[in-house]
Write a protein that holds these residues in place. Structure first.
Motif, mmCIF file in Angstrom:
data_model
loop_
_atom_site.group_PDB
_atom_site.id
_atom_site.type_symbol
_atom_site.label_atom_id
_atom_site.label_comp_id
_atom_site.label_asym_id
_atom_site.label_seq_id
_atom_site.Cartn_x
_atom_site.Cartn_y
_atom_site.Cartn_z
ATOM 1 N N LEU A 16 42.722 30.492 39.130
ATOM 2 C CA LEU A 16 41.262 30.463 39.185
ATOM 3 C C LEU A 16 40.637 31.821 38.860
ATOM 4 O O LEU A 16 39.417 31.937 38.766
ATOM 5 C CB LEU A 16 40.800 30.025 40.578
ATOM 6 C CG LEU A 16 41.070 28.561 40.931
ATOM 7 C CD1 LEU A 16 40.815 28.329 42.426
ATOM 8 C CD2 LEU A 16 40.207 27.641 40.106
ATOM 9 N N LEU A 17 41.480 32.844 38.659
ATOM 10 C CA LEU A 17 40.972 34.186 38.441
ATOM 11 C C LEU A 17 40.092 34.262 37.194
ATOM 12 O O LEU A 17 39.012 34.857 37.215
ATOM 13 C CB LEU A 17 42.129 35.185 38.320
ATOM 14 C CG LEU A 17 41.734 36.639 38.037
ATOM 15 C CD1 LEU A 17 40.866 37.178 39.174
ATOM 16 C CD2 LEU A 17 42.982 37.505 37.859
ATOM 17 N N MET A 18 40.560 33.666 36.096
ATOM 18 C CA MET A 18 39.788 33.724 34.855
ATOM 19 C C MET A 18 38.456 32.993 34.991
ATOM 20 O O MET A 18 37.446 33.396 34.427
ATOM 21 C CB MET A 18 40.598 33.128 33.695
ATOM 22 C CG MET A 18 41.841 33.914 33.348
ATOM 23 S SD MET A 18 41.450 35.613 32.875
ATOM 24 C CE MET A 18 43.103 36.308 32.756
ATOM 25 N N THR A 19 38.460 31.899 35.744
ATOM 26 C CA THR A 19 37.207 31.176 35.983
ATOM 27 C C THR A 19 36.232 32.056 36.752
ATOM 28 O O THR A 19 35.039 32.132 36.438
ATOM 29 C CB THR A 19 37.487 29.884 36.770
ATOM 30 O OG1 THR A 19 38.369 29.061 36.021
ATOM 31 C CG2 THR A 19 36.208 29.122 37.037
ATOM 32 N N ILE A 20 36.756 32.726 37.782
ATOM 33 C CA ILE A 20 35.907 33.638 38.561
ATOM 34 C C ILE A 20 35.347 34.742 37.665
ATOM 35 O O ILE A 20 34.157 35.085 37.746
ATOM 36 C CB ILE A 20 36.708 34.239 39.732
ATOM 37 C CG1 ILE A 20 37.036 33.143 40.756
ATOM 38 C CG2 ILE A 20 35.942 35.380 40.390
ATOM 39 C CD1 ILE A 20 37.944 33.596 41.876
ATOM 40 N N LEU A 21 36.189 35.287 36.781
ATOM 41 C CA LEU A 21 35.734 36.346 35.889
ATOM 42 C C LEU A 21 34.654 35.846 34.946
ATOM 43 O O LEU A 21 33.652 36.538 34.685
ATOM 44 C CB LEU A 21 36.917 36.898 35.080
ATOM 45 C CG LEU A 21 37.886 37.806 35.824
ATOM 46 C CD1 LEU A 21 39.064 38.166 34.934
ATOM 47 C CD2 LEU A 21 37.172 39.076 36.285
ATOM 48 N N ALA A 22 34.831 34.623 34.409
ATOM 49 C CA ALA A 22 33.844 34.067 33.479
ATOM 50 C C ALA A 22 32.493 33.897 34.161
ATOM 51 O O ALA A 22 31.452 34.286 33.627
ATOM 52 C CB ALA A 22 34.340 32.736 32.926
ATOM 53 N N LEU A 730 38.344 34.769 27.727
ATOM 54 C CA LEU A 730 38.881 34.449 29.050
ATOM 55 C C LEU A 730 39.265 32.977 29.135
ATOM 56 O O LEU A 730 40.262 32.610 29.774
ATOM 57 C CB LEU A 730 37.849 34.784 30.134
ATOM 58 C CG LEU A 730 37.506 36.261 30.314
ATOM 59 C CD1 LEU A 730 36.393 36.415 31.341
ATOM 60 C CD2 LEU A 730 38.730 37.051 30.752
ATOM 61 N N GLY A 731 38.453 32.133 28.478
ATOM 62 C CA GLY A 731 38.754 30.706 28.491
ATOM 63 C C GLY A 731 40.063 30.391 27.790
ATOM 64 O O GLY A 731 40.862 29.579 28.268
ATOM 65 N N VAL A 732 40.299 31.025 26.647
ATOM 66 C CA VAL A 732 41.558 30.801 25.922
ATOM 67 C C VAL A 732 42.740 31.289 26.753
ATOM 68 O O VAL A 732 43.767 30.613 26.875
ATOM 69 C CB VAL A 732 41.522 31.511 24.549
ATOM 70 C CG1 VAL A 732 42.846 31.313 23.820
ATOM 71 C CG2 VAL A 732 40.379 30.981 23.698
ATOM 72 N N ILE A 733 42.593 32.473 27.350
ATOM 73 C CA ILE A 733 43.671 33.010 28.197
ATOM 74 C C ILE A 733 43.958 32.057 29.353
ATOM 75 O O ILE A 733 45.112 31.733 29.644
ATOM 76 C CB ILE A 733 43.277 34.404 28.750
ATOM 77 C CG1 ILE A 733 43.151 35.417 27.617
ATOM 78 C CG2 ILE A 733 44.305 34.890 29.769
ATOM 79 C CD1 ILE A 733 42.600 36.752 28.061
ATOM 80 N N ASN A 734 42.892 31.592 29.999
ATOM 81 C CA ASN A 734 43.041 30.718 31.157
ATOM 82 C C ASN A 734 43.740 29.415 30.782
ATOM 83 O O ASN A 734 44.659 28.955 31.455
ATOM 84 C CB ASN A 734 41.664 30.426 31.757
ATOM 85 C CG ASN A 734 41.747 29.987 33.197
ATOM 86 O OD1 ASN A 734 42.637 30.402 33.930
ATOM 87 N ND2 ASN A 734 40.822 29.152 33.609
ATOM 88 N N THR A 735 43.301 28.814 29.662
ATOM 89 C CA THR A 735 43.894 27.548 29.230
ATOM 90 C C THR A 735 45.370 27.715 28.901
ATOM 91 O O THR A 735 46.215 26.898 29.301
ATOM 92 C CB THR A 735 43.140 27.012 28.000
ATOM 93 O OG1 THR A 735 41.777 26.801 28.357
ATOM 94 C CG2 THR A 735 43.730 25.706 27.517
ATOM 95 N N LEU A 766 50.977 31.253 18.331
ATOM 96 C CA LEU A 766 50.497 30.387 17.256
ATOM 97 C C LEU A 766 49.594 29.280 17.778
ATOM 98 O O LEU A 766 48.608 28.902 17.131
ATOM 99 C CB LEU A 766 51.690 29.785 16.498
ATOM 100 C CG LEU A 766 52.491 30.763 15.638
ATOM 101 C CD1 LEU A 766 53.736 30.094 15.071
ATOM 102 C CD2 LEU A 766 51.635 31.311 14.498
ATOM 103 N N GLU A 767 49.929 28.745 18.951
ATOM 104 C CA GLU A 767 49.064 27.724 19.560
ATOM 105 C C GLU A 767 47.680 28.305 19.838
ATOM 106 O O GLU A 767 46.650 27.681 19.540
ATOM 107 C CB GLU A 767 49.690 27.223 20.861
ATOM 108 C CG GLU A 767 48.852 26.178 21.574
ATOM 109 C CD GLU A 767 49.440 25.775 22.915
ATOM 110 O OE1 GLU A 767 48.752 25.078 23.668
ATOM 111 O OE2 GLU A 767 50.595 26.176 23.215
ATOM 112 N N SER A 768 47.632 29.507 20.387
ATOM 113 C CA SER A 768 46.364 30.165 20.665
ATOM 114 C C SER A 768 45.599 30.442 19.382
ATOM 115 O O SER A 768 44.372 30.247 19.294
ATOM 116 C CB SER A 768 46.614 31.478 21.414
ATOM 117 O OG SER A 768 45.419 32.199 21.598
ATOM 118 N N LEU A 769 46.316 30.884 18.347
ATOM 119 C CA LEU A 769 45.681 31.194 17.070
ATOM 120 C C LEU A 769 45.056 29.945 16.452
ATOM 121 O O LEU A 769 43.928 29.977 15.950
ATOM 122 C CB LEU A 769 46.723 31.793 16.121
ATOM 123 C CG LEU A 769 46.221 32.263 14.754
ATOM 124 C CD1 LEU A 769 45.206 33.382 14.914
ATOM 125 C CD2 LEU A 769 47.394 32.724 13.887
#
Length: 844
Positions: A16-22, A730-735, A766-769
């Motif tokens: 949940l850290l990335m959600t909190i940051l967003a 942050l959303g991409v990192i979180n996902t 590559l998935e992220s890209l």
């Protein structure tokens, strides 16, 4: 259920850290904006109110009614009224003031206070020889036409001392004045970075009004006399018509309201970008809770089996969201207070003088920040919570993932297609409407909603286009493509966050570039003149400037442009005066009816919009009431297409000037023998006395100024939209991080059958890209479409508007999306590669 929700938050705090940051970033933007604007507004209001300490009642010229008499300037106040006001019961003193634009040059000849208010006024000494409004820090008060005093801030900034000779300009010609005094002041405009020059009263009256006349009379109350009582006494000595009174408190309140209103634009603009960042954060929150719910399907099913109702399951998810939102909101509020203080310090460091005052953190700011953070998070988590509660316990216990049914997908895609179709149709219809702003706004909203709904459907074919490239990376590329399309909803939500940011950036770039090209073309097409001479402050110019230029050997044609109010058919219309003899040599107007002909006497040309409103044709005669109240008749000789440079009713200055109370020019058009060259420009500047207040611009300068304006605007927008892009990262990192956790068993199996750590990292990267490029392509494509649509509306008002597609910048934006994908994958890829394969295989 409350305890269960809290345990779930603590159990998944890393996820949940990335959600909190967003959420925190969005709330910080909101609270920072409110703190900064409130602090600046409060300090400026306090500073401006100090300027009214010596004003209890102000006498001002009465504002003329829209339909009364001549449309000219309000009458001035005379010495007789000043003397009478100072003698009324309860008056301690009366001060007559006059003011106007005054440019002060620094030692290098550049205008001081560029972009701020640069004013001049009068030093009005009392019986003791001092003006209480302006205490002298150094030197003495000015006396005579060649002396003046300067505010301390401007003098210190320019390095001026008492005794220096300073170049100043009031309406064009350069004046060299001796600096006799340096004073301090609480004037809000000066505190905000402007400059204030003071002359003795006769000199100031000659420069800004007329001998013996004032623009305002300020009356100071004697001890024990209220402002209301003094106002009543002053009202008795006012002339029957031409003046009105206002208390000092009313003036201070009006200026405070004006300052607060002027902050609204800045506040609303910054809050709009904060809203965009929060909107992007909604995708992250919804994505996070969707994945958390999916990973806890069995756990939620067990709760249902032991007696929890659907409502309780939904409530437990919302409680988690509430906790996350509250933590993010508190952190965002704290960060926002720091941002507000930082912005004030940043303004000061760039040379802007910000009034001193405390940092204002109002209760409304605290409540708004907490409310925004909590409400946004809870609303974004509501749909995943509701979806989790609807899963039957038996079905959930038998499967970790509850896949969407074909029926739900058909319904979703049908709804998305209807929204997108209706939105696209609305936007297209709006482009053909005279005023299609409302329709285009509605269409844009519907189209965006439709695209959001359809993004899962679009993800498969668009990501499939990357298959040939991904094959070059072997099994890692193949797995990356399969992972990206395995859960289209998750991929869509992740890509949509980036899509919003790039959509806005691309759309604004298209519109700004196209508008710049249109204005540049307008300047080229509409003007034959080599130079436009005007005051740098856009204030009126002395007619002496045009006379000086007309007397130069290299100048072949000169035409000053003058504005004068008039009344035509009961409406106030501004007449534009030109040099009828040379006007045709300096402009290139596109006439739809009639022609320019010989612009003299009662002949006039009008723009097509005015002609259509008034029903005028070439040969039409219409009565006009000039500025001095006298009446005349003008004849339309031609109708031309108006533009942002020339529009309205144009006639010869020889006809207009006799009716003007004070003749001033807005700008002067000049044509020379040798055209626009550096040498010619230098010669014009020398002839005008190297005046820092006068700007001499050729067509290239006009284009450069336009380019600078648009570049500055775009850079500011890019900086503000960067917040949305950061939230999208942050959303991409979180996902990806949660996806790695979800696929731990699968990754362990891949490691066990021979895929090394480098291959795992490559697969995640590559998935992220692919996901980021998918969002980038959608965002850039929609941005171009919306940019074109907005341009169609602009082209209805600007005939020279021309669509420009910034291919280079769009390539940069797509590369930015790729960089976002690579950077966002660094931590998730490293985490995936470090998983213990045996422990991962045993993960349920």
């Amino acid at each position: 259920m409350f305890r269960t929700a809290l345990r779930n938050v603590l159990a998944h705090k890393a996820r949940l850290l990335m959600t909190i940051l967003a959420v925190m970033l969005g709330v910080a933007f909101v609270s920072g904006t409110l703190v900064f604007t409130s602090t600046l507004s409060n300090a400026t209001q306090a500073s401006s109110q100090e300027g009214y300490d010596n004003v209890d009642v102000a006498i001002q010229p009465k504002k003329s009614e829209p339909d009364s008499g001549a449309p000219g300037a309000a009458p001035r106040l005379d010495q007789k009224l000043l003397d009478a006001a100072g003698k009324v019961p309860g008056a301690a003193s009366a001060t007559g003031t006059v003011s106007g634009f005054t440019a002060v040059g620094d030692k290098n000849g550049k205008l001081i206070g560029d972009g701020f208010t640069t004013r001049g006024g009068n030093y009005f000494p009392a019986k003791d020889g001092k003006d209480a409004r302006y205490p002298m820090r150094d030197g003495v008060a000015p006396k005579g036409p060649d002396q003046f005093a300067l505010d301390a801030h401007t003098a210190d900034k320019a390095g001026y001392k008492v005794g220096d000779t300073v170049r100043i300009s009031v309406d064009g010609p350069v004046r060299e004045q001796k600096l006799t005094g340096i004073f301090t002041t609480d004037d809000g405009m000066v505190v905000a970075g402007g400059s204030l020059a003071l002359f003795d009263t006769p000199t100031a009256q000659k420069l800004f009004a007329a001998p013996g006349e004032f623009s305002e009379i300020d009356v100071k109350a004697a001890p024990g006399t209220s402002q209301t009582a003094l106002k009543a006494a002053v009202d008795k000595v006012l002339p029957e018509d031409g003046a009105e009174t206002t208390t000092g408190k009313q003036l201070a309140d009006e200026e405070a309201a004006f300052i607060a209103k002027s902050m609204d634009g800045m506040r609303n603009a910054l809050l709009a970008f904060a809203g965009i960042a929060l909107f992007v954060g909604v995708f992250i929150i919804a994505n996070t809770f969707t994945m958390l719910v999916a990973q806890r399907t069995k756990e939620l099913a067990l709760l249902r089996a032991v007696g929890a109702s659907r409502r309780q399951v939904t409530r437990s998810v919302l409680i988690e969201a509430f906790v996350v939102g509250a933590v993010a909101a508190v952190a965002g509020l704290a960060a926002g207070i720091g941002i507000g203080a930082g912005l004030r310090a940043l303004m000061s460091s760039t040379g802007a003088t910000v009034p001193d005052g405390p940092l204002v953190v109002s209760l409304s700011t605290v409540l708004a920040s907490l409310l925004v953070g909590i409400v946004v998070t809870v609303l974004a988590a509501w749909l995943p919570g509701r979806r989790a509660a609807k899963i039957p316990p038996v079905a959930a216990m038998s499967s970790v993932h509850a896949t969407a049914t074909s029926k739900s997908l058909v319904v979703r895609n049908t709804i998305g297609a209807l929204f997108a179709g209706a939105g696209a149709a609305g936007v297209l219809v709006a482009t053909g409407m005279p005023d299609g702003k409302a329709m285009m706004g509605l269409g844009a909203i519907l189209l965006l909603i439709g695209v959001f709904i359809l993004t899962p459907l679009l993800s498969r074919p668009l990501i499939a286009l990357a298959t040939p490239v991904l094959r070059a990376f072997g099994i890692s590329g193949k797995l990356a493509r399969q992972n990206a399309v395995r859960n289209p909803r998750r991929t869509a939500a992740t890509a949509s966050a980036l899509m919003v940011g790039l959509l806005l950036i691309t759309g604004m770039t298209v519109v700004a570039g196209s508008a710049q090209k249109g204005i540049d073309k307008m300047a080229t097409d509409a003007l034959k003149a080599d130079y436009i001479v005007s005051m740098a402050s856009r204030t009126p110019l002395s007619p002496d400037v045009a006379k000086t230029l007309d007397g130069l050997d290299d100048v072949t044609a000169v035409s000053p442009l003058r504005n004068s109010p008039s009344r035509i058919g009961g409406d106030t219309e501004y007449l534009t005066g030109v040099n009828g003899k040379d006007f045709g040599k300096l402009t290139r107007l596109d006439f739809t009816k009639g022609s320019l002909g010989e612009l003299r006497g009662g002949r006039a040309v009008v723009d097509d919009t005015t002609a259509k409103e008034k029903g005028w044709q070439p040969g039409s005669r219409f009565p006009v009431t000039f500025e001095d109240g006298k009446q005349g008749t003008l004849t339309v000789s031609g109708v031309y297409q108006g533009n942002d440079m020339l529009r309205g009713i144009i006639l010869d200055n020889a006809t207009l000037a006799p009716h003007q109370k004070q003749i001033t020019d807005m700008q002067v058009m000049v044509k020379t023998k040798d055209g626009a060259t550096d040498a010619t420009k230098d010669a014009l500047a020398t002839a005008l006395g190297e005046n820092p207040a006068i700007a001499i611009a050729d067509k290239a300068d006009v284009s450069d100024n336009i380019a600078k304006m648009f570049s500055l605007m775009l850079n500011m927008l890019y900086g503000l939209l960067a917040m949305a892009v950061i939230v999208a990262v942050l959303g991409v990192i979180n996902t990806l991080a949660m996806s790695v956790f979800e696929r731990s068993q699968e990754i362990g199996m891949l490691r066990a059958i021979g895929l090394d750590r480098r291959g795992i990292k490559r697969m995640v990267r590559l998935e992220s890209l692919v996901i980021s490029l998918f969002g980038g392509v959608l965002g850039i494509g929609l941005g171009v479409f919306f940019g074109w649509a907005v341009g169609e509306l602009i082209s209805a008002q600007m005939a020279t508007y021309e669509l420009v597609l910034p291919w280079g910048r769009m390539g940069v934006f797509l590369a930015l999306a790729a960089v976002v994908g690579v950077l966002a994958a660094l931590w998730p890829a490293r985490r995936a590669a470090r998983l213990n394969m045996l422990a991962a295989i045993k993960t349920e």
